[in-house]
Design a protein around this motif. Structure first.
Motif, PDB file in Angstrom:
ATOM      1  N   LEU A 139      15.810  12.689  -2.981  1.00 56.58           N
ATOM      2  CA  LEU A 139      16.655  11.952  -2.043  1.00 56.58           C
ATOM      3  C   LEU A 139      17.920  11.535  -2.787  1.00 56.58           C
ATOM      4  N   ASP A 140      19.012  12.252  -2.576  1.00 58.82           N
ATOM      5  CA  ASP A 140      20.221  11.933  -3.320  1.00 58.82           C
ATOM      6  C   ASP A 140      21.446  12.029  -2.423  1.00 58.82           C
ATOM      7  N   GLY A 141      22.584  11.679  -2.977  1.00 59.36           N
ATOM      8  CA  GLY A 141      23.827  11.705  -2.215  1.00 59.36           C
ATOM      9  C   GLY A 141      23.810  10.720  -1.057  1.00 59.36           C
ATOM     10  N   ASP A 142      24.715  10.941  -0.128  1.00 63.28           N
ATOM     11  CA  ASP A 142      24.809  10.037   1.024  1.00 63.28           C
ATOM     12  C   ASP A 142      23.538  10.078   1.875  1.00 63.28           C
ATOM     13  N   GLU A 143      22.924  11.257   1.992  1.00 63.73           N
ATOM     14  CA  GLU A 143      21.695  11.356   2.785  1.00 63.73           C
ATOM     15  C   GLU A 143      20.562  10.575   2.140  1.00 63.73           C
ATOM     16  N   GLY A 144      20.491  10.614   0.824  1.00 65.65           N
ATOM     17  CA  GLY A 144      19.468   9.835   0.124  1.00 65.65           C
ATOM     18  C   GLY A 144      19.678   8.353   0.308  1.00 65.65           C
ATOM     19  N   ALA A 145      20.928   7.897   0.198  1.00 69.42           N
ATOM     20  CA  ALA A 145      21.231   6.483   0.400  1.00 69.42           C
ATOM     21  C   ALA A 145      20.865   6.049   1.816  1.00 69.42           C
ATOM     22  N   ALA A 146      21.157   6.912   2.791  1.00 70.31           N
ATOM     23  CA  ALA A 146      20.823   6.591   4.181  1.00 70.31           C
ATOM     24  C   ALA A 146      19.321   6.512   4.380  1.00 70.31           C
ATOM     25  N   ALA A 147      18.581   7.400   3.716  1.00 74.23           N
ATOM     26  CA  ALA A 147      17.123   7.368   3.838  1.00 74.23           C
ATOM     27  C   ALA A 147      16.554   6.076   3.260  1.00 74.23           C
ATOM     28  N   VAL A 148      17.097   5.633   2.134  1.00 81.28           N
ATOM     29  CA  VAL A 148      16.638   4.375   1.538  1.00 81.28           C
ATOM     30  C   VAL A 148      16.956   3.205   2.469  1.00 81.28           C
ATOM     31  N   ARG A 149      18.141   3.190   3.022  1.00 87.14           N
ATOM     32  CA  ARG A 149      18.513   2.122   3.961  1.00 87.14           C
ATOM     33  C   ARG A 149      17.568   2.124   5.162  1.00 87.14           C
ATOM     34  N   THR A 150      17.291   3.311   5.701  1.00 83.42           N
ATOM     35  CA  THR A 150      16.382   3.401   6.848  1.00 83.42           C
ATOM     36  C   THR A 150      14.986   2.939   6.469  1.00 83.42           C
ATOM     37  N   ALA A 151      14.521   3.325   5.282  1.00 83.39           N
ATOM     38  CA  ALA A 151      13.194   2.900   4.835  1.00 83.39           C
ATOM     39  C   ALA A 151      13.094   1.379   4.790  1.00 83.39           C
ATOM     40  N   LEU A 152      14.120   0.737   4.279  1.00 91.27           N
ATOM     41  CA  LEU A 152      14.104  -0.725   4.224  1.00 91.27           C
ATOM     42  C   LEU A 152      14.178  -1.315   5.632  1.00 91.27           C
ATOM     43  N   ASP A 153      14.921  -0.671   6.523  1.00 91.20           N
ATOM     44  CA  ASP A 153      15.000  -1.113   7.920  1.00 91.20           C
ATOM     45  C   ASP A 153      13.619  -1.140   8.578  1.00 91.20           C
ATOM     46  N   VAL A 154      12.797  -0.108   8.286  1.00 85.46           N
ATOM     47  CA  VAL A 154      11.519   0.003   8.997  1.00 85.46           C
ATOM     48  C   VAL A 154      10.374  -0.694   8.269  1.00 85.46           C
ATOM     49  N   PRO A 175       0.803  -1.233   0.000  1.00 87.37           N
ATOM     50  CA  PRO A 175       0.000   0.000   0.000  1.00 87.37           C
ATOM     51  C   PRO A 175       0.830   1.274   0.000  1.00 87.37           C
ATOM     52  N   VAL A 176       1.985   1.249   0.680  1.00 87.55           N
ATOM     53  CA  VAL A 176       2.849   2.418   0.769  1.00 87.55           C
ATOM     54  C   VAL A 176       4.271   2.026   0.391  1.00 87.55           C
ATOM     55  N   GLY A 177       4.809   2.723  -0.615  1.00 86.29           N
ATOM     56  CA  GLY A 177       6.203   2.566  -1.000  1.00 86.29           C
ATOM     57  C   GLY A 177       6.933   3.873  -0.777  1.00 86.29           C
ATOM     58  N   LEU A 178       8.191   3.927  -1.212  1.00 84.17           N
ATOM     59  CA  LEU A 178       9.013   5.110  -1.004  1.00 84.17           C
ATOM     60  C   LEU A 178       9.250   5.846  -2.309  1.00 84.17           C
ATOM     61  N   GLY A 179       8.747   7.071  -2.392  1.00 86.11           N
ATOM     62  CA  GLY A 179       9.119   7.959  -3.475  1.00 86.11           C
ATOM     63  C   GLY A 179      10.450   8.602  -3.149  1.00 86.11           C
ATOM     64  N   TYR A 223       9.747  -0.777   4.443  1.00 82.60           N
ATOM     65  CA  TYR A 223       9.389  -0.483   3.039  1.00 82.60           C
ATOM     66  C   TYR A 223       9.922  -1.588   2.137  1.00 82.60           C
ATOM     67  N   ARG A 224       9.130  -1.913   1.112  1.00 88.42           N
ATOM     68  CA  ARG A 224       9.532  -2.954   0.174  1.00 88.42           C
ATOM     69  C   ARG A 224       9.297  -2.540  -1.279  1.00 88.42           C
ATOM     70  N   HIS A 225       9.088  -1.267  -1.503  1.00 91.04           N
ATOM     71  CA  HIS A 225       8.900  -0.732  -2.864  1.00 91.04           C
ATOM     72  C   HIS A 225       9.659   0.587  -2.930  1.00 91.04           C
ATOM     73  N   LEU A 226      10.682   0.640  -3.796  1.00 93.75           N
ATOM     74  CA  LEU A 226      11.504   1.826  -3.982  1.00 93.75           C
ATOM     75  C   LEU A 226      11.267   2.366  -5.382  1.00 93.75           C
ATOM     76  N   ASP A 227      10.956   3.653  -5.481  1.00 91.40           N
ATOM     77  CA  ASP A 227      10.663   4.256  -6.774  1.00 91.40           C
ATOM     78  C   ASP A 227      11.658   5.363  -7.086  1.00 91.40           C
ATOM     79  N   THR A 228      12.377   5.221  -8.198  1.00 95.44           N
ATOM     80  CA  THR A 228      13.312   6.236  -8.634  1.00 95.44           C
ATOM     81  C   THR A 228      13.068   6.518 -10.112  1.00 95.44           C
TER      82      THR A 228
END
Length: 265
Positions: free
Chosen positions: A17-32, A9-13, A34-39
């Motif tokens: 989200l770029d650079g090291d901060e973007g990568a960290a946000a994606v990692r955190t999203a998967l940690d909590v 129902p909810v994925g990550l737009g 999220y199973r759908h990443l959209d780029t």
């Protein structure tokens, strides 16, 4: 569903989200959870998304096969002979052998319906792409794509939020058995300013952002991809899908007269 693509129902737009901060946000999203990443190619952050994904896989947070990774081919790479090399470049930037979902970002620029979609089909046949989607299409363009594609249309991504509602596109998605992926569900933060959304939020002791996500997630055939970077917002957006809105809440939001499209052509 006519497609076997199963989107949560909810994925990550990830636009912005770029650079090291973007990568960290994606990692955190998967940690909590999220199973759908959209780029997208035009976001210029495929490498950051891939870095975050790789970090989560390496840490055994998630298996690669459990994450739907989607990207989009920009209009300057939609000519039939541009599709394959641009996709190969995307795969290299993301660091994967294949993406689960590849969209035509907009039916503009080099888009040639028959030739472009045949090139997308060939990518599926060769195992570089799992499913074909389209983005920012209208009903006639959707009908044409469904007719031309060998693979089932797996998803249609479009702007959809309380200030820009697309019921005709949602109805088409339900009728033809593919998910509508709603981007910009928070209307760039404007949902906080909308009286109808605030009223519903107050009734439920929730935030306007949670109400907007729940309003979309409640609709048949719709999933959504809000962007967030902090762990708190990532968790809140994911949990919002569990907020129970009643028919009166939906009627109130569906009846909003104000309209604002954030990303017109």
């Amino acid at each position: 569903m006519n497609t076997d693509l199963d989107l949560p129902p909810v994925g990550l737009g990830t636009m912005g989200l770029d650079g090291d901060e973007g990568a960290a946000a994606v990692r955190t999203a998967l940690d909590v959870g999220y199973r759908h990443l959209d780029t997208a190619q035009v976001y210029e952050n495929e490498s950051s998304v891939g870095t975050g994904l790789a970090a989560a896989v390496e840490a055994d947070v998630v298996a690669r096969e459990d994450v739907t990774v989607a990207t989009k081919t920009w209009i300057d790479r939609l000519a039939p002979d541009e599709v394959r090399p641009s996709t190969a470049a995307s795969l290299d930037r993301i660091g994967v052998d294949a993406v689960d979902l590849l969209y035509v970002h907009r039916p503009k620029g080099g888009y040639e319906p028959a030739g472009t979609l045949a090139a997308f089909d060939a990518l599926v046949d060769d195992g570089l792409v799992g499913h074909v989607g389209v983005s920012n299409f209208e009903r006639d363009e959707l009908a044409e794509a469904i007719d031309l594609l060998d693979a089932p249309l797996a998803a249609h991504q479009t702007e959809y939020h309380p200030l820009f509602r697309r019921p005709a596109l949602r109805e088409h998605a339900v009728e033809h058995g593919y998910p509508l992926v709603a981007y910009s569900p928070l209307a760039g933060g404007r949902v906080r300013e909308v009286e109808a959304v605030r009223t519903v939020a107050e009734r439920h002791g929730a935030t306007p952002e949670a109400v907007s996500i729940a309003w979309l997630a409640d609709k048949e055939g719709v999933v959504t991809i809000p962007k967030a970077s902090s762990e708190a917002h990532l968790r809140a957006n994911l949990a919002a899908a569990d907020l129970d809105l009643d028919p009166e809440d939906h009627e109130r939001i569906d009846g909003i007269e104000r309209e604002e499209e954030l990303f017109p052509e």
